[in-house]
Design a protein around this motif. Structure first.
Motif, PDB file in Angstrom:
ATOM      1  N   ASP A  12       9.789  -0.116  -6.302  1.00 42.93           N
ATOM      2  CA  ASP A  12      11.156  -0.468  -5.896  1.00 42.93           C
ATOM      3  C   ASP A  12      11.440  -1.968  -5.958  1.00 42.93           C
ATOM      4  O   ASP A  12      12.595  -2.367  -5.886  1.00 42.93           O
ATOM      5  CB  ASP A  12      11.409   0.006  -4.461  1.00 42.93           C
ATOM      6  CG  ASP A  12      11.540   1.515  -4.355  1.00 42.93           C
ATOM      7  OD1 ASP A  12      11.284   2.203  -5.359  1.00 42.93           O
ATOM      8  OD2 ASP A  12      11.903   2.000  -3.272  1.00 42.93           O
ATOM      9  N   GLY A  58       0.831  -1.218   0.000  1.00 40.63           N
ATOM     10  CA  GLY A  58       0.000   0.000   0.000  1.00 40.63           C
ATOM     11  C   GLY A  58       0.855   1.253   0.000  1.00 40.63           C
ATOM     12  O   GLY A  58       0.504   2.246   0.640  1.00 40.63           O
ATOM     13  N   GLY A 118       3.336   2.875  -5.246  1.00 33.80           N
ATOM     14  CA  GLY A 118       2.902   2.112  -6.407  1.00 33.80           C
ATOM     15  C   GLY A 118       1.549   1.452  -6.184  1.00 33.80           C
ATOM     16  O   GLY A 118       0.612   1.599  -6.991  1.00 33.80           O
ATOM     17  N   ALA A 174       9.672   7.548  -5.752  1.00 33.76           N
ATOM     18  CA  ALA A 174       8.223   7.607  -5.585  1.00 33.76           C
ATOM     19  C   ALA A 174       7.550   8.002  -6.898  1.00 33.76           C
ATOM     20  O   ALA A 174       6.520   7.440  -7.288  1.00 33.76           O
ATOM     21  CB  ALA A 174       7.885   8.618  -4.498  1.00 33.76           C
TER      22      ALA A 174
HETATM   23  C1  FAD Z   1      13.646   8.207   3.750  1.00 39.81           C
HETATM   24  C2  FAD Z   1      13.228   8.123   2.297  1.00 39.81           C
HETATM   25  C3  FAD Z   1      12.905   9.287   1.616  1.00 39.81           C
HETATM   26  C4  FAD Z   1      12.521   9.231   0.263  1.00 39.81           C
HETATM   27  N1  FAD Z   1      12.215  10.398  -0.369  1.00 39.81           N
HETATM   28  C5  FAD Z   1      11.848  10.359  -1.673  1.00 39.81           C
HETATM   29  C6  FAD Z   1      11.550  11.577  -2.361  1.00 39.81           C
HETATM   30  O1  FAD Z   1      11.662  12.674  -1.802  1.00 39.81           O
HETATM   31  N2  FAD Z   1      11.149  11.490  -3.665  1.00 39.81           N
HETATM   32  C7  FAD Z   1      11.042  10.286  -4.311  1.00 39.81           C
HETATM   33  O2  FAD Z   1      10.657  10.260  -5.502  1.00 39.81           O
HETATM   34  N3  FAD Z   1      11.326   9.132  -3.690  1.00 39.81           N
HETATM   35  C8  FAD Z   1      11.727   9.126  -2.381  1.00 39.81           C
HETATM   36  N4  FAD Z   1      12.055   7.963  -1.751  1.00 39.81           N
HETATM   37  C9  FAD Z   1      11.912   6.687  -2.490  1.00 39.81           C
HETATM   38  C10 FAD Z   1      10.445   6.257  -2.505  1.00 39.81           C
HETATM   39  O3  FAD Z   1       9.940   6.297  -1.211  1.00 39.81           O
HETATM   40  C11 FAD Z   1      10.239   4.859  -3.084  1.00 39.81           C
HETATM   41  O4  FAD Z   1      10.858   4.794  -4.332  1.00 39.81           O
HETATM   42  C12 FAD Z   1       8.740   4.537  -3.218  1.00 39.81           C
HETATM   43  O5  FAD Z   1       8.142   4.537  -1.944  1.00 39.81           O
HETATM   44  C13 FAD Z   1       8.523   3.196  -3.903  1.00 39.81           C
HETATM   45  O6  FAD Z   1       7.159   2.867  -3.884  1.00 39.81           O
HETATM   46  P1  FAD Z   1       6.714   1.365  -3.676  1.00 39.81           P
HETATM   47  O7  FAD Z   1       5.236   1.305  -3.857  1.00 39.81           O
HETATM   48  O8  FAD Z   1       7.566   0.491  -4.522  1.00 39.81           O
HETATM   49  O9  FAD Z   1       7.120   1.013  -2.169  1.00 39.81           O
HETATM   50  P2  FAD Z   1       6.627   1.641  -0.800  1.00 39.81           P
HETATM   51  O10 FAD Z   1       6.064   2.980  -0.977  1.00 39.81           O
HETATM   52  O11 FAD Z   1       7.773   1.495   0.145  1.00 39.81           O
HETATM   53  O12 FAD Z   1       5.463   0.634  -0.337  1.00 39.81           O
HETATM   54  C14 FAD Z   1       5.716  -0.695   0.008  1.00 39.81           C
HETATM   55  C15 FAD Z   1       4.453  -1.303   0.588  1.00 39.81           C
HETATM   56  O13 FAD Z   1       4.627  -2.709   0.725  1.00 39.81           O
HETATM   57  C16 FAD Z   1       4.177  -3.133   2.000  1.00 39.81           C
HETATM   58  N5  FAD Z   1       4.896  -4.363   2.331  1.00 39.81           N
HETATM   59  C17 FAD Z   1       6.225  -4.557   2.465  1.00 39.81           C
HETATM   60  N6  FAD Z   1       6.475  -5.857   2.708  1.00 39.81           N
HETATM   61  C18 FAD Z   1       5.284  -6.488   2.735  1.00 39.81           C
HETATM   62  C19 FAD Z   1       4.870  -7.844   2.916  1.00 39.81           C
HETATM   63  N7  FAD Z   1       5.738  -8.822   3.132  1.00 39.81           N
HETATM   64  N8  FAD Z   1       3.554  -8.127   2.842  1.00 39.81           N
HETATM   65  C20 FAD Z   1       2.646  -7.137   2.621  1.00 39.81           C
HETATM   66  N9  FAD Z   1       2.976  -5.861   2.424  1.00 39.81           N
HETATM   67  C21 FAD Z   1       4.274  -5.543   2.482  1.00 39.81           C
HETATM   68  C22 FAD Z   1       4.476  -1.943   2.908  1.00 39.81           C
HETATM   69  O14 FAD Z   1       3.684  -2.013   4.076  1.00 39.81           O
HETATM   70  C23 FAD Z   1       4.088  -0.788   1.976  1.00 39.81           C
HETATM   71  O15 FAD Z   1       2.697  -0.600   2.048  1.00 39.81           O
HETATM   72  C24 FAD Z   1      12.452   7.985  -0.410  1.00 39.81           C
HETATM   73  C25 FAD Z   1      12.778   6.815   0.288  1.00 39.81           C
HETATM   74  C26 FAD Z   1      13.181   6.877   1.611  1.00 39.81           C
HETATM   75  C27 FAD Z   1      13.547   5.599   2.335  1.00 39.81           C
END
Ligand code: FAD
Length: 463
Positions: free
Chosen positions: A343, A51, A54, A362
């Motif tokens: 990611d 959640g 993405g 993000a």
């Molecule tokens: C401190 C920090 C600051 C950042 N700042 C920026 C910024 O300013 N600009 C930018 O573009 N990017 C930024 N990023 C990068 C950005 O946050 C990520 O690239 C983005 O969140 C990726 O989205 P995602 O949906 O792949 O993962 P996420 O947003 O991390 O979501 C992952 C989801 O998977 C769930 N999950 C994980 N494991 C499990 C499991 N086993 N079972 C069920 N659910 C699970 C989690 O609960 C979460 O809901 C930052 C990252 C960090 C760490």
């Protein structure tokens, strides 16, 4: 009109205004609770795992597309029942932003959009039976599965990183760092003799945006919030190091912005060391490849990211360093109805012929969420004109304290206070919870006149 009537009119206007504001900040859910059909009863079950940026984008987009249909149900499963708004996480360290507003209510936002939500951790997938298996053996069926599990820190096998450093991978981590700084101030204020240098030295490893923002936030916490409350500690005794193994900090930014960021850090007396590779971290020091050691009991690791390791249990093709292998439509290789984004996915950047990958950001995860939602709908409707993902970077914003940022937006570069205000506005409007948006805006307005509170309410930096 007499004074009493005018007063009554003004009061009436205020009440109506408050009611309209309340309504705008608390949108009605698509389904009333008693109207919502169970997810398992829909003809097409779209299951989103994760959640974050993405997963949330995909789920809410699919909900929008099926607003007038009753054959598609959306369920999101995630480990946390909140959405971490990552760009604002470093701001928690200085108390510029309240952690509860960065961890936005995921359940409420999804239910408002028309999806269902379950907090659970995915363990494996049975592709024959089309179910995912979560913690405790719970099973969730799907027709279309979207995986967006995010990333986790990469320690590159460097001894001591995992045992002795604090991370910056979430809301709790940012609170831990703030607590560590406060704890050190409390500890040092009790010491009668010499204070070991390692107590008040903070070393942030990793000169990317997260490392730069974290070092700046520690500086703000020390100088703006703690210094007046600890008159027996000279804040200039606190040393903050920022270590980067590459020749430059913020390597993905334009050189002029990099320079502006570095100048700002140096003006804040943050010791920036580039080409500085950490080789070991112990309880009280960081050892560098050059042979130099930095005495510190406070090391923060922001230097590496890798895909969430849960992907290794899902029986899908993946690359250990970059994530699940997908084609340009974001469909997982060899699986008609499984998609991966963000990611945890290896997504080729279509603009480059040399096999360059889309960066784990993000904005990339959000753009992939939009494309995958459209492709999932086309697949459900039996269409084969799937869209290929093409990354369109919008720029980068890096905040260094509340009054300075370095920004590049659609090729336009700007720094300073105007950039910091832009940073705030740009991210404020992107928050998906209207309540968090209102609370953070109010905090920023109050923060301009009130010093943040620096209490350590729960836990310690070690928990
Ligand atoms: C401190 C920090 C600051 C950042 N700042 C920026 C910024 O300013 N600009 C930018 O573009 N990017 C930024 N990023 C990068 C950005 O946050 C990520 O690239 C983005 O969140 C990726 O989205 P995602 O949906 O792949 O993962 P996420 O947003 O991390 O979501 C992952 C989801 O998977 C769930 N999950 C994980 N494991 C499990 C499991 N086993 N079972 C069920 N659910 C699970 C989690 O609960 C979460 O809901 C930052 C990252 C960090 C760490």
């Amino acid at each position: 009109m007499n004074g009493l009537a005018k007063g009554g009119l003004a009061l009436g206007g205020m009440v109506v205004g408050m009611m309209a504001l309340k309504r705008a900040l608390n949108p009605r859910p698509r389904y009333a609770p008693w109207e919502k059909p169970p997810y398992g009863e829909f003809d097409h079950k779209v299951l989103v795992v994760g959640g974050g940026f993405g997963g949330y984008t995909t789920a809410t987009d699919v909900c929008k597309f099926v607003q007038d249909r009753d054959d598609v149900g959306v369920l999101v499963i995630a480990r946390d029942n909140f959405f971490t708004f990552w760009p604002m996480v470093p701001g928690i360290v200085s108390s510029d932003i309240d952690a509860r507003n960065v961890a936005q209510p995921l359940r409420r936002a999804l239910i408002t959009a028309g999806a269902s939500f379950r907090r659970a951790e995915i363990r494996s997938v049975d592709y024959e039976r089309k179910v995912i298996v979560a913690d405790g053996g719970l099973e969730f069926p799907f027709d279309q599965l979207i995986i967006s599990l995010g990333g986790q820190p990469n320690f590159f096998g460097i001894p001591g990183v995992e045992q002795h450093s604090l991370l910056m991978r979430g809301v709790e981590d940012a609170e831990r760092i703030r607590n560590r700084v406060i704890e050190r101030f409390e500890e040092v204020s009790l010491i009668r003799g010499d204070v070991p240098e390692s107590k008040l030295t903070f070393v942030v490893i990793g000169g990317g945006a997260t490392g730069v923002e974290t070092a700046s936030e520690i500086h703000s916490l020390v100088h703006e919030s703690l210094a007046p409350d600890y008159p027996n500690i000279d804040p200039h005794r606190v040393r903050i190091f920022l270590l980067e193994g590459l020749p430059n900090i913020l390597p993905e930014l334009d050189p002029a912005l990099r320079k502006a960021a570095r100048t700002r850090l140096v003006n804040e007396r943050i010791d920036v060391k580039t080409g500085a590779m950490a080789t070991e971290i112990t309880e009280n020091c960081v050892k560098l490849k050059s042979g130099e050691t930095i005495a510190s009991e406070n090391v923060i690791w922001t230097a590496g990211n890798r895909p969430n390791q849960t992907i290794t249990d899902l029986g899908l093709p993946y690359d250990e360093r970059t994530g699940i292998n997908v084609d340009l439509t974001l469909r997982v290789e060899g699986h008609e109805n499984v998609w991966a984004i963000g990611d945890c996915a290896t997504v080729m950047d279509k603009r480059h012929a040399d096999g360059k990958l889309v960066p784990p950001t993000a904005q990339a995860a959000i753009q992939q969420g939009h494309v995958v939602a459209r492709n999932v709908m086309k697949t459900i409707d039996g269409r084969d004109d799937l869209e290929e993902f093409e990354y369109k970077p919008l720029g980068q914003l890096v905040e260094l304290g509340s009054d300075f940022a370095v920004n590049e937006v659609m090729g336009v570069r700007f720094t300073g206070l105007a950039a910091a205000l832009f940073w705030r506005m740009a991210y404020l409007v992107r928050l998906n919870s209207p309540q968090s948006r209102a609370r953070i805006a109010a905090d920023w307005v109050l923060g301009a006149v009130l010093r943040p509170a620096v209490t350590q309410v729960r836990g310690t930096s070690k928990e």
